[in-house]
Motif scaffolding. Structure first.
Motif, mmCIF file in Angstrom:
data_model
loop_
_atom_site.group_PDB
_atom_site.id
_atom_site.type_symbol
_atom_site.label_atom_id
_atom_site.label_comp_id
_atom_site.label_asym_id
_atom_site.label_seq_id
_atom_site.Cartn_x
_atom_site.Cartn_y
_atom_site.Cartn_z
ATOM 1 N N GLY A 70 50.035 -85.598 -49.725
ATOM 2 C CA GLY A 70 51.469 -85.359 -49.770
ATOM 3 C C GLY A 70 52.293 -86.631 -49.792
ATOM 4 O O GLY A 70 53.503 -86.592 -50.010
ATOM 5 N N ASP A 71 51.659 -87.780 -49.586
ATOM 6 C CA ASP A 71 52.401 -89.050 -49.592
ATOM 7 C C ASP A 71 51.845 -90.053 -50.593
ATOM 8 O O ASP A 71 52.103 -91.246 -50.512
ATOM 9 N N GLY A 72 51.081 -89.555 -51.573
ATOM 10 C CA GLY A 72 50.531 -90.447 -52.586
ATOM 11 C C GLY A 72 49.182 -91.037 -52.215
ATOM 12 O O GLY A 72 48.606 -91.800 -52.973
ATOM 13 N N ARG A 73 48.664 -90.690 -51.031
ATOM 14 C CA ARG A 73 47.373 -91.213 -50.581
ATOM 15 C C ARG A 73 46.466 -90.055 -50.171
ATOM 16 O O ARG A 73 46.924 -88.972 -49.887
ATOM 17 N N ASP A 74 45.146 -90.335 -50.149
ATOM 18 C CA ASP A 74 44.211 -89.309 -49.704
ATOM 19 C C ASP A 74 43.989 -89.437 -48.197
ATOM 20 O O ASP A 74 44.609 -90.278 -47.536
ATOM 21 N N HIS A 75 43.095 -88.611 -47.641
ATOM 22 C CA HIS A 75 42.874 -88.593 -46.195
ATOM 23 C C HIS A 75 42.313 -89.905 -45.659
ATOM 24 O O HIS A 75 42.370 -90.164 -44.468
ATOM 25 N N LEU A 76 41.783 -90.757 -46.543
ATOM 26 C CA LEU A 76 41.274 -92.064 -46.120
ATOM 27 C C LEU A 76 42.337 -93.157 -46.220
ATOM 28 O O LEU A 76 42.081 -94.301 -45.878
ATOM 29 N N GLY A 77 43.539 -92.786 -46.726
ATOM 30 C CA GLY A 77 44.598 -93.767 -46.885
ATOM 31 C C GLY A 77 44.566 -94.475 -48.232
ATOM 32 O O GLY A 77 45.383 -95.342 -48.505
ATOM 33 N N HIS A 78 43.626 -94.088 -49.115
ATOM 34 C CA HIS A 78 43.551 -94.682 -50.450
ATOM 35 C C HIS A 78 44.533 -93.971 -51.371
ATOM 36 O O HIS A 78 44.902 -92.824 -51.125
ATOM 37 N N TYR A 79 44.920 -94.627 -52.465
ATOM 38 C CA TYR A 79 45.783 -93.978 -53.436
ATOM 39 C C TYR A 79 45.083 -92.748 -53.991
ATOM 40 O O TYR A 79 43.908 -92.777 -54.322
ATOM 41 N N ALA A 80 45.829 -91.650 -54.100
ATOM 42 C CA ALA A 80 45.278 -90.391 -54.583
ATOM 43 C C ALA A 80 45.109 -90.424 -56.101
ATOM 44 O O ALA A 80 45.772 -91.190 -56.802
ATOM 45 N N ASN A 81 44.221 -89.579 -56.613
ATOM 46 C CA ASN A 81 43.948 -89.488 -58.049
ATOM 47 C C ASN A 81 45.043 -88.726 -58.782
ATOM 48 O O ASN A 81 45.697 -87.868 -58.208
ATOM 49 N N GLY A 82 45.192 -89.029 -60.070
ATOM 50 C CA GLY A 82 45.979 -88.196 -60.971
ATOM 51 C C GLY A 82 47.475 -88.282 -60.852
ATOM 52 O O GLY A 82 48.177 -87.443 -61.395
ATOM 53 N N GLN A 83 48.002 -89.256 -60.190
ATOM 54 C CA GLN A 83 49.449 -89.338 -60.069
ATOM 55 C C GLN A 83 50.024 -89.987 -61.311
ATOM 56 O O GLN A 83 49.602 -91.065 -61.712
ATOM 57 N N GLU A 84 51.002 -89.334 -61.903
ATOM 58 C CA GLU A 84 51.603 -89.850 -63.124
ATOM 59 C C GLU A 84 52.590 -90.970 -62.829
ATOM 60 O O GLU A 84 52.680 -91.940 -63.532
ATOM 61 N N SER A 85 53.366 -90.828 -61.783
ATOM 62 C CA SER A 85 54.378 -91.811 -61.446
ATOM 63 C C SER A 85 54.041 -92.422 -60.090
ATOM 64 O O SER A 85 54.011 -91.725 -59.085
ATOM 65 N N LYS A 86 53.784 -93.704 -60.080
ATOM 66 C CA LYS A 86 53.423 -94.396 -58.845
ATOM 67 C C LYS A 86 54.504 -95.428 -58.559
ATOM 68 O O LYS A 86 54.429 -96.564 -59.034
#
Length: 193
Positions: A70-86
């Motif tokens: 929900g904040d652009g990161r996964d549960h490990l704190g890494h950037y999440a996949n598939g985001q079009e606008s970063k």
């Protein structure tokens, strides 16, 4: 699956593939169910069992890597996949440009994993590198922080800050840039509004 089922499901799968990250996983869900359907007495296809439970990105083994929490990161704190606008990428790029202009230096934007023995995390990648005069193949690691990232960085127990403080205290972090061994001997944190 029956021919009618295929004709109905395929357009739905294609449409789901174009949706944002969380909704896109519905397509994966449907694909996973494809072989688990049966026809009941009335000729209606129905799903045997699905026990996915939980929130998007969850699995029986816990949260999945790369799924946006929900904040652009996964549960490990890494950037999440598939985001079009970063938006942080733009701030990072802008911050590195400003740093280069303000200090009249060339910033290398190649992300290099560096580490030292006993580090509080498994290596670190800085947003940019700048060659320094500490010795051959020595660099400053440039880290751009925007939004509330600086607040998170400054929290007690933050491993990035611990890592950076150790490097700034005299323990170089080693890595490889274009095949050559390098050492990051200083870390510079720059806030980009």
């Amino acid at each position: 699956m029956s021919k009618v089922g295929d004709e109905l499901i395929r357009p739905i799968l294609r449409a789901l593939d174009d949706l944002p990250v969380r909704a896109r996983y519905l397509g994966d869900l449907f694909r996973g169910l494809k072989g688990k359907q049966k026809t009941n007495r009335d000729g209606v296809d129905e799903v045997d069992v699905f026990d996915g439970g939980g929130s998007p990105g969850s699995s029986p083994n816990g949260p999945e890597r790369g799924v946006d929490r929900g904040d652009g990161r996964d549960h490990l704190g890494h950037y999440a996949n598939g985001q079009e606008s970063k938006p942080w990428v733009d701030k990072e790029k802008l911050g590195l440009q400003h740093y280069a202009e303000d200090n009249d230096v060339d910033v290398i934007t190649t992300q290099v994993r560096v580490d030292y023995d006993g580090s509080p995390q498994s290596g670190r990648r800085y947003d940019g590198l700048v060659r320094n005069t500490d010795g051959p193949n020595t660099y400053d690691g440039i880290e751009i922080k925007s939004g509330n990232a600086i607040d998170h960085y400054l929290q007690p127990g933050n491993t990035q800050q611990q890592f950076d403080n150790t490097v700034n205290g005299g323990t170089p972090a080693r890595g490889r840039l274009d095949g050559d061994e390098i050492m990051v001997t200083r870390v510079i944190i720059r806030e980009e509004p």
